[in-house]
Design a protein around this motif. Sequence first.
Motif, PDB file in Angstrom:
ATOM      1  N   GLN A  13       0.841  -1.202   0.000  1.00 50.26           N
ATOM      2  CA  GLN A  13       0.000   0.000   0.000  1.00 50.26           C
ATOM      3  C   GLN A  13       0.876   1.253   0.000  1.00 50.26           C
ATOM      4  N   ALA A  14       0.405   2.310  -0.674  1.00 51.82           N
ATOM      5  CA  ALA A  14       1.190   3.545  -0.748  1.00 51.82           C
ATOM      6  C   ALA A  14       1.311   4.190   0.635  1.00 51.82           C
ATOM      7  N   PRO A  70      -4.561  10.397  -5.322  1.00 51.99           N
ATOM      8  CA  PRO A  70      -5.445   9.477  -6.028  1.00 51.99           C
ATOM      9  C   PRO A  70      -5.452   8.020  -5.556  1.00 51.99           C
ATOM     10  N   THR A  71      -4.692   7.630  -4.536  1.00 46.96           N
ATOM     11  CA  THR A  71      -4.594   6.180  -4.275  1.00 46.96           C
ATOM     12  C   THR A  71      -5.774   5.632  -3.474  1.00 46.96           C
ATOM     13  N   PRO A 103      -3.577  -4.204 -11.886  1.00 48.73           N
ATOM     14  CA  PRO A 103      -3.825  -4.195 -10.442  1.00 48.73           C
ATOM     15  C   PRO A 103      -4.160  -2.802  -9.901  1.00 48.73           C
ATOM     16  N   PHE A 104      -4.883  -2.788  -8.806  1.00 46.56           N
ATOM     17  CA  PHE A 104      -5.137  -1.553  -8.056  1.00 46.56           C
ATOM     18  C   PHE A 104      -5.614  -1.936  -6.665  1.00 46.56           C
ATOM     19  N   ALA A 105      -5.483  -0.996  -5.727  1.00 46.50           N
ATOM     20  CA  ALA A 105      -5.948  -1.241  -4.356  1.00 46.50           C
ATOM     21  C   ALA A 105      -7.366  -0.716  -4.218  1.00 46.50           C
ATOM     22  N   ASP A 106      -8.221  -1.455  -3.496  1.00 49.33           N
ATOM     23  CA  ASP A 106      -9.571  -0.951  -3.204  1.00 49.33           C
ATOM     24  C   ASP A 106      -9.446   0.374  -2.461  1.00 49.33           C
ATOM     25  N   VAL A 121      -9.649   5.277  -7.573  1.00 48.94           N
ATOM     26  CA  VAL A 121      -8.664   4.191  -7.559  1.00 48.94           C
ATOM     27  C   VAL A 121      -7.546   4.529  -8.533  1.00 48.94           C
ATOM     28  N   TRP A 122      -6.396   3.932  -8.276  1.00 41.65           N
ATOM     29  CA  TRP A 122      -5.153   4.254  -8.968  1.00 41.65           C
ATOM     30  C   TRP A 122      -4.730   2.999  -9.716  1.00 41.65           C
ATOM     31  N   LEU A 123      -5.026   2.996 -11.001  1.00 36.03           N
ATOM     32  CA  LEU A 123      -4.820   1.767 -11.781  1.00 36.03           C
ATOM     33  C   LEU A 123      -3.387   1.694 -12.291  1.00 36.03           C
ATOM     34  N   ASP A 124      -2.780   0.550 -12.111  1.00 36.41           N
ATOM     35  CA  ASP A 124      -1.398   0.334 -12.549  1.00 36.41           C
ATOM     36  C   ASP A 124      -1.429  -0.350 -13.926  1.00 36.41           C
ATOM     37  N   LEU A 125      -1.169   0.438 -14.964  1.00 38.04           N
ATOM     38  CA  LEU A 125      -1.229  -0.092 -16.335  1.00 38.04           C
ATOM     39  C   LEU A 125       0.156  -0.435 -16.876  1.00 38.04           C
ATOM     40  N   ARG A 126       1.172  -0.382 -16.018  1.00 37.74           N
ATOM     41  CA  ARG A 126       2.542  -0.484 -16.545  1.00 37.74           C
ATOM     42  C   ARG A 126       2.802  -1.788 -17.291  1.00 37.74           C
TER      43      ARG A 126
END
Length: 390
Positions: A145-146, A173-174, A311-314, A321-326
């Motif tokens: 988690q951030a 935004p997380t 992936p993203f955290a609820d 939510v902060w979507l990880d598109l990498r």
Amino acid sequence: MTALWLDADPTHLRARGSLKWTATPASVAAWVAESDLGTAPAVSEALHGAIDRGLTGYLPRDLAAETREACAAWQRERYGWDVPVSRVHLVPDVIEAFRIAVHHHTRAGGAVVLPTPAYMPFVTLPEQWDRSVVRVPMVGDADGQATFDLVGIEEALSAHPGSLLALVNPHNPTGRVHERAELIALAEVVQRTGAWVFADEIHAPLVGRGRTHVPYASLSPATAAHTTTATAASKGWNIPGLKCAQVIVTDEDDAAWWEANGEQNGHGVSTLGAVATTAAYRHGGPWLEGLLDYVAENSTALREALGPQIPFADPEGTYLVWLDLRGPLAALPSPPPPGEVARWLLETAGVAVVDGMANGGHHGFVRFNLATPRPLVVEAGRRLRSALGC
Ligand SMILES: Cc1ncc(COP(=O)(O)O)c(C=O)c1O
């Protein structure tokens, strides 16, 4: 409890006229932090009543006092933070509170230290006000988690004496809600460096479902003495256009300054905003529970639609939510360059999101807004997944 607004027809949503739906041709608008899910019945009834009574002039003092009291009561009842009403001041919005705090607590040429990713205007506005922005990327905690990079923040605050730390909790935004222990550790760093904190707690009403919001200034006499807090009913009850945020001052000198300047600082507060805010804090709590349940289920629906490669955290607080598109971006034959991901997704998938570069230089991430009817969340998830080929 009256149901949320769940009309999932984009034509109807556009016809309602919100910024979110009218500013882009997107099939699904999931960018700016506005909600499509309506507001509490108590808020709309109070607004209709005010209009019917002709309450559209300047903000009456007794109404301002009621709004300040309602905010103080909300803080006490929801977060256990006992702030005297005299320490609550009204300002038009949280950005204005930030502008005032930056000008009052830093000098021209000074610095704002900003954990990133961050709310977009915090990245850009200080430079317009002749302050530099020192970005400190957040790091992953043991659960991924951030959380704050305390070493990086201490270095930044020490390198820029007299700077202001912009703390956003719950985090945009997380979607993180920082735990008390994280905030205490951060406070120790701030205390050692003599910095000032602007605690933006605008998303606090959106914390629920077993989580607890801890107001930073409530942690200790030390945090109270180095913090200006800003909050509002505008995210929880979707009334940001009504212009009524609250500043809570806890340092004696800051309190004296606000006592002298509060009326001038609050000139742009709208009368209808004060009406809506008072109703939200006094009577809108139960309605929020339904909103939070719906947003949590939307998060699950989005996860299913996106599949395991995005992936993203609820969200723990907020509907963002902060979507990880990498991963999927790296696998594309010709991926969009940094700063162009959101534009590419709008053109390719018809989904409007916020590009992570605007959140302080986070290429490969996008911010997605879950406060929309579920069929649209699912549609957006499918479209993103298909555009990214995963
Ligand atoms: C963290 C945060 N702060 C401030 C704002 C802006 O608030 P206001 O409209 O009260 O200026 C937003 C809006 O999305 C936000 O998410």
